[in-house]
Structures are given as C-alpha cells and as structure tokens.
Design an enzyme around this catalytic site. Structure first.
Site, mmCIF file in Angstrom:
data_model
loop_
_atom_site.group_PDB
_atom_site.id
_atom_site.type_symbol
_atom_site.label_atom_id
_atom_site.label_comp_id
_atom_site.label_asym_id
_atom_site.label_seq_id
_atom_site.Cartn_x
_atom_site.Cartn_y
_atom_site.Cartn_z
ATOM 1 N N CYS A 180 0.851 -1.196 0.000
ATOM 2 C CA CYS A 180 0.000 0.000 0.000
ATOM 3 C C CYS A 180 0.886 1.244 0.000
ATOM 4 O O CYS A 180 1.717 1.427 0.905
ATOM 5 C CB CYS A 180 -0.912 -0.014 1.221
ATOM 6 S SG CYS A 180 -1.784 1.548 1.456
ATOM 7 N N HIS A 214 -7.518 8.781 2.930
ATOM 8 C CA HIS A 214 -6.742 10.023 3.008
ATOM 9 C C HIS A 214 -7.671 11.209 2.843
ATOM 10 O O HIS A 214 -8.675 11.141 2.136
ATOM 11 C CB HIS A 214 -5.630 10.069 1.955
ATOM 12 C CG HIS A 214 -6.092 9.774 0.557
ATOM 13 N ND1 HIS A 214 -6.367 8.498 0.120
ATOM 14 C CD2 HIS A 214 -6.327 10.587 -0.503
ATOM 15 C CE1 HIS A 214 -6.744 8.534 -1.140
ATOM 16 N NE2 HIS A 214 -6.742 9.795 -1.551
#
Ligand code: 5GP
Ligand code: ZN
Length: 112
Positions: free
Chosen positions: A3, A98
């Site tokens: 990731c 995010h």
C-alpha cells in the site's frame, strides 16, 4: 501489504512530511492541485471512508484536529477545503483512506 500510503506513513517511500505522530501522517501531495495541497492519513491501514467503524473512528477526529493546526501553520486564513474521495465514483485512486487539504486559491463548487 503493498500500500503506497502505508509505505509513505512508515517512511519506506519518501515524501515531504508536514506533521506526524503515532496515529497520523500529513504529507504534501506529489501532484498539487492548489498552492497548498497536502494529504492526511491514518498510520493504520483503512481502505476508505466506507470502512470507518466505531472501532477505528477515533483517529478521524484526531485527523481533523491535525488539519486545523496545519492550516493555521500554513497561513490559510481565507479558508480551505477538505476532501476524501471514496471508491470509483468518488474518484479514489489510492486505496488507503486520506483527506486532501487544499487552499491558497479560490476553489470552484460544485466539483465536476
Ligand atoms: P485520490 O485520487 O485517491 O483521492 O488521491 C490520491 C492522491 O495521492 C492524488 O492527489 C495523488 O497526486 C497523490 N499521490 C499519488 N501518488 C503519490 C506519491 O507517491 N506521493 C505523494 N506525496 N502523493 C501521491
Ligand atoms: Zn495502507
């Protein structure tokens, strides 16, 4: 796990980090869409907004405390925008939750 933002948060991949603590990392977006454009992520892997649950939601409050602090530091006195794209229709391209923080210019609304 392979990731990108886990790797940025653990310093495995370099970025311009503006702030970090045990829970979160804030770093400049590599492709800024405004004079100020940074991302704030939880250090633990959460895929997207849709994965927020009672067990992992405390970090979200902390992220917004960090955003308010950083925006003051960055001098965004005229305002800013916080965006979290979720899934295909939301335009998400990195599968680690995010929050975009954009400022330093007037931003159009609504988004396209
Ligand atoms: P999304 O499209 O998922 O909402 O946002 C992903 C954001 O991550 C984009 O604004 C993109 O510019 C940024 N990004 C992608 N790869 C990197 C990288 O390697 N480093 C940094 N700092 N930002 C990245
Ligand atoms: Zn991750």
């Amino acid at each position: 796990m392979d990731c990108l933002f886990c790797k940025i948060a653990s310093h495995e991949i370099p970025s311009t980090i503006l702030y970090e603590d045990d829970l979160v990392c804030a770093f400049k977006d590599v492709s800024p869409q405004a004079p100020t454009h940074f991302l704030v992520v939880p250090k633990t892997h959460i895929a997207d907004l849709d994965e927020i649950r009672e067990e992992n939601s405390a970090v979200i409050a902390h992220i917004f405390e960090v955003i308010a602090k950083l925006c003051k530091e960055q001098g965004l006195t005229d305002g800013y925008r916080v965006v979290s794209n979720c899934g295909k229709d939301g335009g998400q391209t990195v599968g680690h939750l995010h929050f975009h923080v954009l400022g330093g210019r007037s931003l159009a609304w609504p988004p396209g």
